[in-house]
Design a protein around this motif. Sequence first.
Motif, short mmCIF file in Angstrom:
data_model
loop_
_atom_site.label_atom_id
_atom_site.label_comp_id
_atom_site.label_asym_id
_atom_site.label_seq_id
_atom_site.Cartn_x
_atom_site.Cartn_y
_atom_site.Cartn_z
N SER A 1 -18.55 11.45 -32.89
CA SER A 1 -19.88 10.97 -33.27
C SER A 1 -19.92 10.42 -34.70
O SER A 1 -20.88 9.78 -35.08
N LEU A 2 -18.87 10.67 -35.48
CA LEU A 2 -18.82 10.19 -36.85
C LEU A 2 -17.90 8.98 -36.95
O LEU A 2 -16.82 8.96 -36.38
N GLY A 3 -18.34 7.99 -37.70
CA GLY A 3 -17.56 6.79 -37.89
C GLY A 3 -16.33 7.04 -38.76
O GLY A 3 -16.25 8.03 -39.49
N LEU A 4 -15.38 6.11 -38.68
CA LEU A 4 -14.13 6.25 -39.43
C LEU A 4 -14.35 6.13 -40.93
O LEU A 4 -13.51 6.56 -41.71
N GLU A 5 -15.48 5.56 -41.35
CA GLU A 5 -15.77 5.49 -42.78
C GLU A 5 -16.21 6.84 -43.34
O GLU A 5 -16.14 7.09 -44.54
N VAL B 1 -16.17 22.95 -37.73
CA VAL B 1 -14.98 23.01 -36.89
C VAL B 1 -15.24 23.73 -35.57
O VAL B 1 -14.62 23.41 -34.55
N ALA B 2 -16.17 24.66 -35.54
CA ALA B 2 -16.44 25.43 -34.32
C ALA B 2 -17.39 24.72 -33.36
O ALA B 2 -17.56 25.16 -32.23
N THR B 3 -17.98 23.61 -33.78
CA THR B 3 -18.93 22.91 -32.92
C THR B 3 -18.22 22.14 -31.82
O THR B 3 -17.03 21.83 -31.92
N THR B 4 -18.98 21.78 -30.78
CA THR B 4 -18.39 21.04 -29.66
C THR B 4 -17.95 19.63 -30.07
O THR B 4 -17.08 19.05 -29.44
N ALA B 5 -18.53 19.07 -31.13
CA ALA B 5 -18.11 17.74 -31.59
C ALA B 5 -16.76 17.78 -32.27
O ALA B 5 -16.07 16.76 -32.35
N TRP B 6 -16.35 18.94 -32.73
CA TRP B 6 -15.08 19.04 -33.45
C TRP B 6 -14.06 19.79 -32.62
O TRP B 6 -13.60 19.28 -31.63
N LEU B 7 -13.68 20.98 -32.98
CA LEU B 7 -12.57 21.64 -32.29
C LEU B 7 -12.98 22.64 -31.21
O LEU B 7 -12.17 23.00 -30.38
N ALA B 8 -14.21 23.09 -31.23
CA ALA B 8 -14.75 23.96 -30.18
C ALA B 8 -13.78 25.05 -29.73
O ALA B 8 -13.35 25.08 -28.58
N PRO B 9 -13.42 25.98 -30.63
CA PRO B 9 -12.41 26.99 -30.27
C PRO B 9 -12.82 27.91 -29.12
O PRO B 9 -11.94 28.45 -28.45
N ASN B 10 -14.11 28.08 -28.86
CA ASN B 10 -14.52 28.91 -27.73
C ASN B 10 -14.16 28.25 -26.40
O ASN B 10 -13.84 28.93 -25.44
N GLU B 11 -14.23 26.92 -26.34
CA GLU B 11 -13.88 26.19 -25.13
C GLU B 11 -12.39 25.86 -25.05
O GLU B 11 -11.80 25.83 -23.98
N PHE B 12 -11.80 25.56 -26.21
CA PHE B 12 -10.41 25.12 -26.29
C PHE B 12 -9.70 25.96 -27.36
O PHE B 12 -9.53 25.52 -28.49
N PRO B 13 -9.30 27.18 -27.02
CA PRO B 13 -8.78 28.10 -28.03
C PRO B 13 -7.40 27.76 -28.60
O PRO B 13 -7.07 28.24 -29.68
N LEU B 14 -6.61 26.93 -27.91
CA LEU B 14 -5.25 26.68 -28.36
C LEU B 14 -4.94 25.20 -28.49
O LEU B 14 -5.47 24.38 -27.75
N ALA B 15 -4.06 24.89 -29.42
CA ALA B 15 -3.43 23.58 -29.50
C ALA B 15 -1.96 23.83 -29.20
O ALA B 15 -1.35 24.75 -29.75
N THR B 16 -1.37 23.01 -28.30
CA THR B 16 0.01 23.23 -27.88
C THR B 16 0.81 21.94 -28.01
O THR B 16 0.42 20.91 -27.46
#
Length: 173
Positions: free
Chosen positions: A153-157, A78-93
Motif C-alpha cells: 500500500s506504500l509507494g516506493l518513494e 511489522v505485525a500488521t497484515t500490510a507488512w509481515l503479519a507474523p500471526n498469519e505467516f510465522p516463518l520465512a524459509t
Amino acid sequence: MMAWFLATQTNAQLATVDHEESSLSFEVRSGDRVIIGVFGLWSADIEFDQDNLEAASFKVIAEISSISLSDEIAQAMVATTAWLAPNEFPLATFESETVTAFEENSYRVDGSLVLRGHTAPVELIIVIEDPAKTAVAAVRGQIDRTDFAIGSSLGLEIVGRLVPVNATVVFSQ
C-alpha cells in the motif's frame, strides 16, 4: 533460541555455530533513513563441502515474530497484515537449489525464499574465512519486498523496494 549447525560431507562432523556471535539482519530504506531489522530466532541446516558443491544445501528458517527493528514506528507496523503479519505467516524459509564457486572462498547460492505465503528466487553470496579452529561466513543478498506483497500500500518513494539481507555466521568444528 534456535541453534545453527553446519555439516560437512568430507569429515561428516557437525560444526556448531556460535549464535551469540552470529546474526541475521536486513535493511529497509524509508525516505532518507535506513531501518535495521534483526532476527532473534533463526536456524539453519547446512551441508557444505567445497570439493562437492553439487551436494551442498542450505536451509534457513527465521521466526518473523522475533524481528527487532531500529525504528519504533516500523516495529509497530511489522505485525500488521500490510507488512509481515507474523500471526498469519510465522516463518520465512530459504532453501538453496544450486551452489557455485566464483572466487577463492566465495560462493553463489541460488534458491527460493518463502515469505508471507509467496515464493521468489533469491541469490546469496557467501564468503568464508577459515582460520584454524573458527570460521566466519559472511552472507549477503537482497530481496524485492514487492515479490512478497510486503507494504504494497506504500509507494516506493516512501519505502524502498529492495531489501538487503545480511548474515554473519561464526562456527567451529
